[in-house]
Design a protein around this motif. Structure first.
Motif, PDB file in Angstrom:
ATOM      1  N   ALA A 155       0.655  -1.025  -0.157  1.00 59.03           N
ATOM      2  CA  ALA A 155       0.260   0.132   0.164  1.00 59.03           C
ATOM      3  C   ALA A 155       0.866   1.314   0.440  1.00 59.03           C
ATOM      4  O   ALA A 155       2.711   1.111   0.453  1.00 59.03           O
ATOM      5  N   VAL A 156       0.322   2.204  -0.637  1.00 61.05           N
ATOM      6  CA  VAL A 156       1.415   3.660  -1.420  1.00 61.05           C
ATOM      7  C   VAL A 156       0.706   4.757  -0.060  1.00 61.05           C
ATOM      8  O   VAL A 156      -0.627   4.840   0.375  1.00 61.05           O
ATOM      9  N   ALA A 157       1.709   5.493   1.033  1.00 64.95           N
ATOM     10  CA  ALA A 157       1.104   6.222   1.655  1.00 64.95           C
ATOM     11  C   ALA A 157       0.359   7.287   1.200  1.00 64.95           C
ATOM     12  O   ALA A 157       0.484   7.877  -0.247  1.00 64.95           O
ATOM     13  N   PRO A 158      -0.494   8.014   1.454  1.00 72.17           N
ATOM     14  CA  PRO A 158      -1.676  10.007   0.721  1.00 72.17           C
ATOM     15  C   PRO A 158      -0.630  10.132  -0.040  1.00 72.17           C
ATOM     16  O   PRO A 158      -0.976  10.845  -0.920  1.00 72.17           O
ATOM     17  N   ASP A 159       0.961  10.954   0.836  1.00 69.27           N
ATOM     18  CA  ASP A 159       1.832  11.989  -0.178  1.00 69.27           C
ATOM     19  C   ASP A 159       2.715  11.252  -0.777  1.00 69.27           C
ATOM     20  O   ASP A 159       3.463  11.761  -1.178  1.00 69.27           O
ATOM     21  N   ASP A 160       2.434   9.745  -1.396  1.00 71.42           N
ATOM     22  CA  ASP A 160       3.049   9.041  -1.383  1.00 71.42           C
ATOM     23  C   ASP A 160       5.235   8.712  -0.845  1.00 71.42           C
ATOM     24  O   ASP A 160       6.144   8.722  -1.976  1.00 71.42           O
ATOM     25  N   SER A 161       4.980   9.113   0.138  1.00 73.03           N
ATOM     26  CA  SER A 161       6.061   9.671   1.174  1.00 73.03           C
ATOM     27  C   SER A 161       7.004   8.051   1.033  1.00 73.03           C
ATOM     28  O   SER A 161       8.364   8.104   1.050  1.00 73.03           O
ATOM     29  N   PHE A 162       5.996   7.228   1.311  1.00 74.52           N
ATOM     30  CA  PHE A 162       6.526   6.026   1.810  1.00 74.52           C
ATOM     31  C   PHE A 162       5.508   4.311   0.932  1.00 74.52           C
ATOM     32  O   PHE A 162       4.485   4.575   0.676  1.00 74.52           O
ATOM     33  N   VAL A 163       6.444   2.885   0.697  1.00 72.37           N
ATOM     34  CA  VAL A 163       5.467   2.367   0.247  1.00 72.37           C
ATOM     35  C   VAL A 163       5.484   2.025   1.874  1.00 72.37           C
ATOM     36  O   VAL A 163       6.701   1.473   1.853  1.00 72.37           O
TER      37      VAL A 163
END
Length: 338
Positions: free
Chosen positions: A293-301
């Motif tokens: 899953a991806v963080a809402p701000d694309d900071s981490f997977v």
């Protein structure tokens, strides 16, 4: 924190000079001193509360990881053999499928408590949600159960292909795509009519799948073919087949259309993307990665490692694992909430 001092306007400064009084001159000096003084930079905003919910199949529990604290802050008991996890848009609840119990647990993301247990079909596996309904794939029933998220009640059962594995809601909520592991197909559900309106042929044993943020492409992990099928959603037809690692299981897509695919048989994540979709990187993670899953701000997977009882935190910019978090036994499904 921003300075509380208000910078004087040009009009105010010239008004002081016009009267020529000592008070006016003093005011000018003070104002100039204030304007020339170094200003305190604005403080960085406090990071939002982003939580990662991990379904631990072997522990009958869900681990809750707080991304601000970088630690697991709660363990939530659920039903027998939790497998899939999906968040309701808005972040208020997370739904978890309990495969052996034939139920779904609804977890309140604030209190970290189960607020409802909903009966579904046989061997529920995956779950995803719109703002109004959750869609649960019943692997043993060849159906999808539709749950009203306000009432926590099943409202419809939709026949799909053989051994439905994972559902994926389109960004606009108008479609749900369901991978049929035993049919080599994807069923397309219209969420207004709550019925199947199309079938797409993909690779062998399709499992995880995801729609890109613009709703233009669907990416399907073919576990039995070590590949990802790319589907053009305008035409409803596959356009490319991209080789990845061994036994790809789950798919997550960032806002810039980088596709992260967990390879359960290779202990890696393959990153694919570009105009002509192709592999961009291979990332080493833990043993038997399954969920992603991806963080809402694309900071981490976030990647669950089922055979390592851990979750890998991946930086999508550097394509490196930056942390490994212990969770429960045999983690599989994972969902991120804002």
């Amino acid at each position: 924190m921003a300075s509380s001092l208000i910078r004087p306007t040009t009009h105010c400064r010239w008004a002081s000079l016009r009267y020529g009084t000592r008070l006016g001159v003093l005011t000018l000096v003070v104002l100039l001193a204030v304007s020339l003084a170094p200003q305190r930079p604005a403080a960085a905003p406090y990071p939002p509360m982003v939580q990662v919910f991990v379904a631990n199949t072997g522990s009958d529990s869900v681990s809750v990881y707080d991304t601000r604290l970088s630690e697991v802050i709660a363990t939530v008991p659920v039903g027998d053999s939790p497998v899939g996890a999906g968040a309701v848009p808005g972040g208020g609840e997370v739904y978890v499928t309990n495969e052996r119990a034939g139920t779904v647990s609804a977890i309140d993301t604030r209190t970290h408590r189960v607020v409802a247990t909903v009966p579904v079909g046989a061997n529920p596996f995956g779950v995803d949600a719109t703002t109004t309904h959750a869609y649960v794939t019943n692997f043993g029933s060849d159906t999808v159960t539709v749950i009203d998220v306000e009432q926590h009640e099943p409202v419809r059962t939709i026949p799909v292909g053989r051994f439905p594995h994972t559902p994926a809601v389109s960004p606009d909520g108008s479609r749900v795509y369901v991978s049929n592991n035993g049919s080599g197909t994807v069923s397309v559900i219209d969420t207004r009519a709550q019925e199947v309106v199309g079938t797409i042929r993909v690779g062998r044993y399709p499992a995880g799948l995801e729609v890109d943020p613009r709703g233009r492409r669907l990416y399907v992990a073919n576990t039995g073919a070590d590949s990802v099928t790319v589907v053009n959603l305008t035409t409803g037809r596959p356009t490319e087949t991209v080789p990845v690692g061994e036994a790809p299981m789950a798919v997550a897509v960032t806002a810039d259309a980088q596709v992260h695919v967990t390879n359960a048989g290779s202990d890696t994540v393959t990153v694919i993307g570009g105009t002509t979709v192709s592999p961009l990187a291979t990332i080493a993670v833990g043993a038997q990665p399954e969920g992603v899953a991806v963080a809402p701000d694309d900071s981490f997977v976030y990647v669950t490692n089922s055979a390592a009882d851990s979750m890998s935190v991946v930086d999508p910019r550097t394509h490196r694992t930056v942390a490994t978090v212990p969770v429960g036994h045999q983690p599989e499904g994972v969902a991120v909430t804002p």
